[in-house]
Design a protein around this motif. Structure first.
Motif, PDB file in Angstrom:
ATOM      1  N   HIS A 120      -2.650   0.753  -5.941  1.00 34.67           N
ATOM      2  CA  HIS A 120      -3.588   1.881  -5.991  1.00 34.67           C
ATOM      3  C   HIS A 120      -4.879   1.525  -5.257  1.00 34.67           C
ATOM      4  O   HIS A 120      -5.414   2.346  -4.481  1.00 34.67           O
ATOM      5  CB  HIS A 120      -3.876   2.238  -7.451  1.00 34.67           C
ATOM      6  N   GLN A 121      -5.397   0.303  -5.472  1.00 30.76           N
ATOM      7  CA  GLN A 121      -6.620  -0.110  -4.791  1.00 30.76           C
ATOM      8  C   GLN A 121      -6.407  -0.190  -3.283  1.00 30.76           C
ATOM      9  O   GLN A 121      -7.274   0.190  -2.492  1.00 30.76           O
ATOM     10  CB  GLN A 121      -7.082  -1.471  -5.330  1.00 30.76           C
ATOM     11  N   ALA A 122      -5.234  -0.717  -2.860  1.00 34.81           N
ATOM     12  CA  ALA A 122      -4.938  -0.814  -1.427  1.00 34.81           C
ATOM     13  C   ALA A 122      -4.890   0.562  -0.788  1.00 34.81           C
ATOM     14  O   ALA A 122      -5.399   0.761   0.329  1.00 34.81           O
ATOM     15  CB  ALA A 122      -3.613  -1.550  -1.222  1.00 34.81           C
ATOM     16  N   MET A 123      -4.268   1.530  -1.474  1.00 36.00           N
ATOM     17  CA  MET A 123      -4.219   2.901  -0.945  1.00 36.00           C
ATOM     18  C   MET A 123      -5.630   3.469  -0.760  1.00 36.00           C
ATOM     19  O   MET A 123      -5.923   4.126   0.248  1.00 36.00           O
ATOM     20  CB  MET A 123      -3.435   3.800  -1.894  1.00 36.00           C
ATOM     21  N   GLN A 124      -6.507   3.213  -1.736  1.00 32.65           N
ATOM     22  CA  GLN A 124      -7.873   3.738  -1.642  1.00 32.65           C
ATOM     23  C   GLN A 124      -8.611   3.128  -0.448  1.00 32.65           C
ATOM     24  O   GLN A 124      -9.332   3.818   0.278  1.00 32.65           O
ATOM     25  CB  GLN A 124      -8.635   3.429  -2.947  1.00 32.65           C
ATOM     26  N   ILE A 125      -8.401   1.821  -0.232  1.00 30.59           N
ATOM     27  CA  ILE A 125      -9.073   1.151   0.889  1.00 30.59           C
ATOM     28  C   ILE A 125      -8.570   1.705   2.222  1.00 30.59           C
ATOM     29  O   ILE A 125      -9.351   2.004   3.133  1.00 30.59           O
ATOM     30  CB  ILE A 125      -8.847  -0.371   0.809  1.00 30.59           C
ATOM     31  N   VAL A 126      -7.234   1.859   2.346  1.00 29.95           N
ATOM     32  CA  VAL A 126      -6.660   2.369   3.598  1.00 29.95           C
ATOM     33  C   VAL A 126      -7.149   3.784   3.880  1.00 29.95           C
ATOM     34  O   VAL A 126      -7.561   4.109   5.005  1.00 29.95           O
ATOM     35  CB  VAL A 126      -5.117   2.319   3.539  1.00 29.95           C
TER      36      VAL A 126
ATOM     37  N   ASP B  42       0.827  -1.202   0.000  1.00 32.27           N
ATOM     38  CA  ASP B  42       0.000   0.000   0.000  1.00 32.27           C
ATOM     39  C   ASP B  42       0.865   1.257   0.000  1.00 32.27           C
ATOM     40  O   ASP B  42       0.345   2.368   0.092  1.00 32.27           O
ATOM     41  CB  ASP B  42      -0.968   0.015   1.191  1.00 32.27           C
ATOM     42  N   GLU B  43       2.183   1.075  -0.084  1.00 31.46           N
ATOM     43  CA  GLU B  43       3.121   2.199  -0.148  1.00 31.46           C
ATOM     44  C   GLU B  43       4.010   2.006  -1.370  1.00 31.46           C
ATOM     45  O   GLU B  43       4.035   0.933  -1.973  1.00 31.46           O
ATOM     46  CB  GLU B  43       4.016   2.230   1.099  1.00 31.46           C
ATOM     47  N   SER B  44       4.759   3.030  -1.701  1.00 38.80           N
ATOM     48  CA  SER B  44       5.748   2.887  -2.763  1.00 38.80           C
ATOM     49  C   SER B  44       6.799   1.872  -2.315  1.00 38.80           C
ATOM     50  O   SER B  44       7.243   1.871  -1.164  1.00 38.80           O
ATOM     51  CB  SER B  44       6.413   4.234  -3.040  1.00 38.80           C
TER      52      SER B  44
ATOM     53  N   ASP C 234       2.329   8.604  -0.657  1.00 36.11           N
ATOM     54  CA  ASP C 234       2.834   8.995  -1.985  1.00 36.11           C
ATOM     55  C   ASP C 234       1.987   8.397  -3.091  1.00 36.11           C
ATOM     56  O   ASP C 234       2.475   7.673  -3.963  1.00 36.11           O
ATOM     57  CB  ASP C 234       4.296   8.559  -2.150  1.00 36.11           C
ATOM     58  N   VAL C 235       0.705   8.745  -3.054  1.00 35.04           N
ATOM     59  CA  VAL C 235      -0.225   8.122  -3.990  1.00 35.04           C
ATOM     60  C   VAL C 235       0.059   8.501  -5.444  1.00 35.04           C
ATOM     61  O   VAL C 235      -0.264   7.755  -6.368  1.00 35.04           O
ATOM     62  CB  VAL C 235      -1.680   8.487  -3.600  1.00 35.04           C
TER      63      VAL C 235
END
Length: 773
Positions: A529-535, A342-344, A556-557
């Motif tokens: 990208h999907q994991a970032m949106q969920i978090v 979920d991160e770079s 850092d989306v």
């Protein structure tokens, strides 16, 4: 390539805060507690628990009580209860000792009224008689106090209170009302408190769509073109059209999704028949609850299952579900052997797999003291003047922490300390500073502004050393790079097992499933990208919320978006890496040209020794590398790395390049600007294309040595190979090496400026570039 130093204003500064860690001395002011990385801040705490036997003051014979806690100019008020003579509040008030100007604490009970609130009674405390509490002592037990009237005489009613002096280490501190934020009231109080958050537990969902059976297409006269569409929350994916164009199609394709516990939404699968351009017919659908899906910890395949497909039909204008014989064959599992990124990947803070049984023991503890900030810029305007309401967010692993908001202060002091377990030293902690935009009537459209952030890689820290530095807060704006202030941190990494930590350096960075069943780069980017949106969605639903813009900035989306500035920076990073090889090449050229005859003679002697005793070559190389490492130890970095404006090319970026970097996707700029940028990109891509073509040409020339594309050249090369083989069979290898080395290192008077024969021969070899259109 020597990089010029960056602006002194953007540099890291070592500080000497008044903390007990590293000093070896703990005084009375530096309390003996775990909070040794922050400066101790003294607070007066007042816990208002409850009251009893309060008198009725209204005409109606009822009482609407509340408590007012006053200390000089500061006043804290509890909520009021209607028609209650025995209310319970259990609220804590914290007054900063630095701002106390009074000598008496007043706690007053009042009756809320329409015009003027009635005085019921109060209690007075002399500040010099208030006891001091030192954690880990148990909390101070509250006591009943008889209320006095304005004349100091006993009034009816009692109030249960606890009053003590403590520090920010007190467990009452996070949820207390603070005199520093007295101007904040109502629902906004929740937005200023410190809080610890946990990222949701993320899983990869793997859906292997094998086949379907007994589909019933609407038009039975044509061959069906069937594919499967999958939907999970706001994630959508689909298979390709089945190559077997029958009512029993086969796919055997994997679809991947990200899902967070608790599993709130089912996986929806629908079988579609493409009956025409942009026209699909639904042949059936099914919903699968993820609660009952098998959890896989390794690469072993899970059992497959058949699921019934349901179809909607319209009868007399009503939609009805009819179950029929169509089925779909699936293999579905929750893949716990992967780490859900979920991160770079360049600065991940956690590399553990999802499944807890696969976790390895921790190797240490990371402690961070968020001390203060200074020189902050005004981030908004209030009452005609600039102001900033700053708070910090730190993210490492699944744990996020948020400090309290210091209201209207350009030099806020937080002095809050947090701890994380460390499972891998090759990870990064990110600390961001933000301006709170939700204190004074901020609505849903208001965002928390970013002030800047700091990244610290744990592997660059020495164990058990306390690092106290002031980090510059830098943000990149369309107008250029800007320093918005500095944040002062104290960081300590404590290693619990040196052997385990050193052993980790021999282990794969990611869990083994990433190497046994690797995901493609496109899959990883999409899933990240999907994991970032969920978090960000889950954390924004917490109380107080960690808002979407904060989470996206910390994760850092937008790091994958095109940027001319980043491209230049990466090019010069590559040149910096290659500069060592270039320097060695120049040095060897100087040796060959006898620029320094003494050095060249020494190199000749070393070369002869290595040829005569080849077993010394590898030991000599490793000894040389060892000596270089020992020599460089004197100049090792003494502080953690920080944001480098020169390395990022942020201080030399053209305004148009920055405008392009901050442009939306898709673009919102005018067609003329987009055309200019497109032409610029084409010219750059043309140069890249030429370089790639040149590399391909050299490779094809190597291939043509034995391909008989040029029969004369191949004849010459094959003949040379035969002669070389015969000569090398009868000549000792050391003699050949010695003669070759002496020839390469020959004196300039035996050289000529024209290219050598092998180079001339190689350049004449054919490539496939003449076959390109």
């Amino acid at each position: 390539m020597q990089k010029p130093p960056q602006n002194v204003d953007f540099a890291l500064k070592e500080t000497s805060p008044k903390i007990s860690a590293g000093t070896g001395v703990i005084t009375a002011d530096k309390l003996a507690c775990t909070y040794d990385l922050v400066e101790q801040m003294q607070y007066l705490y007042v816990r208002v628990v409850k009251a009893k036997d309060l008198p009725a003051k209204d005409v109606t014979g009822s009482c609407d009580p509340y408590v007012e806690v006053r200390l000089g100019n500061y006043k804290g008020i509890t909520k009021h209860f209607e028609k209650k003579t025995n209310p319970e509040w259990n609220q804590v008030f914290a007054f900063s000792k630095d701002r106390i100007q009074a000598s008496v604490l007043e706690v007053v009970v009042k009756d809320k009224d329409v015009v003027v609130d009635d005085f019921i009674g109060g209690v007075l405390f002399e500040l010099n008689e208030i006891p001091k509490r030192v954690p880990p002592d148990s909390p101070l037990a509250p006591q009943w106090y008889r209320l006095n009237d304005r004349k100091g005489e006993k009034a009816k009613g009692e109030l249960m209170l606890a009053v003590w002096m403590g520090t920010q280490a007190d467990e009452a501190f996070p949820d207390a009302w603070h005199s520093d934020a007295a101007a904040v009231s109502g629902d906004a109080v929740a937005n200023i408190r410190s809080k610890v958050y946990l990222s949701p537990k993320l899983w990869y969902v793997r859906v292997n769509i094998i086949e379907a059976q007994d589909l019933i297409p609407g038009d039975k006269s044509r061959f069906p073109e069937v594919y499967v569409k999958a939907l999970l929350g706001n994630q959508a994916s689909r298979t390709g059209v089945s190559k077997s164009k029958t009512i029993n199609p086969m796919w055997n394709e994997d679809l991947m999704f990200v899902v967070a516990e608790p599993f709130e939404e089912p996986l929806m699968l629908s079988v579609e028949d493409r009956v025409g351009p942009n026209k699909d017919e639904n042949l059936g659908r099914c919903a699968i609850s993820l609660q009952n899906v098998q959890r896989r910890l390794d690469h072993k395949p899970v059992n497959s299952r058949w699921f019934n497909l349901e179809k909607h039909v319209i009868v007399d204008g009503e939609k009805k579900e009819t179950k029929f014989a169509s089925k779909i064959h699936l293999r579905i599992c929750l893949d716990g052997g992967y780490h859900v990124l979920d991160e770079s990947t360049h600065y991940s803070s956690d590399l553990r797999p999802t499944a807890k049984p696969l976790w390895k023991p921790s190797i240490g503890i990371l402690e961070v003291g968020i001390l203060s900030a200074h020189g902050l810029m005004p981030m908004k305007t209030r009452d005609g003047r600039g102001t900033t309401d700053a708070y910090c967010v730190a993210k490492y692993g699944q744990k996020w922490v948020r400090t309290r908001t210091i209201v209207d202060n350009f030099m806020p002091k937080w002095n809050e300390q947090y701890t994380w377990e460390v499972f891998d030293p090759c990870t990064v902690i990110t600390i961001g500073v933000f301006d709170n935009g939700h204190l004074h009537g901020g609505n849903g459209g208001t965002k928390d502004s970013r002030i800047g952030k700091v990244r610290i890689r744990l592997s660059t820290l020495e164990a058990d050393r306390v690092y106290t530095h002031s980090y510059p807060l830098l943000v990149l704006l369309p107008s250029g790079v800007k320093k918005t202030g500095e944040v002062q941190l104290a960081v300590r990494f404590t290693c619990s097992s040196l052997i385990n930590m050193l052993h980790l350096y021999s282990q794969p960075l990611l869990p083994k499933m990433h190497y046994i069943h690797p995901l493609t780069v496109l899959q990883l980017e999409s899933l990240r990208h999907q994991a970032m949106q969920i978090v960000s969605m889950r954390l924004s639903r917490a109380e107080p919320p960690l808002r979407k813009e904060v989470v996206e900035y910390m994760l850092d989306v937008d790091s994958h978006m095109w940027s001319m500035r980043r491209s230049k920076a990466n090019f010069f990073r590559i040149m910096g890496v290659l500069s060592g090889l270039i320097a060695v090449g120049k040095w060897f050229d100087q040796i060959c040209n006898w620029r320094n005859p003494l050095t060249t003679i020494l190199i000749h002697i070393l070369f002869v020794i290595l040829v005569l005793y080849p077993e010394l070559i590898l030991p000599t190389v490793f000894l040389y590398l060892f000596l270089i490492g020992i020599w460089n130890f004197r100049w090792r970095p003494r502080h953690p790395p920080h944001m480098d404006t020169r390395l990022s090319h942020a201080d030399a970026a053209h305004p148009d390049e920055l405008d392009e970097e901050f442009d939306t996707f898709p673009t919102s700029r005018s067609s003329d600007i987009v055309r200019m940028r497109y032409d610029r990109l084409r010219s750059i891509a043309g140069r890249v294309q030429t370089v790639i073509g040149d590399l391909a040409t050299q490779g094809e020339r190597f291939q043509s040595l034995l391909s008989w594309r040029d029969p004369r050249a191949t004849t010459l090369f094959v003949t040379f190979c035969l002669i070389a083989a015969i000569v090398l069979y009868v000549t000792p290898f050391q003699v050949v090496s010695l003669l070759t080395g002496i020839y390469v290192l020959r004196h300039p008077r035996f050289r000529h400026k024209l290219p050598s024969v092998p180079l001339n021969f190689f350049r004449r070899l054919p490539a496939r570039s003449d076959s390109m259109l």
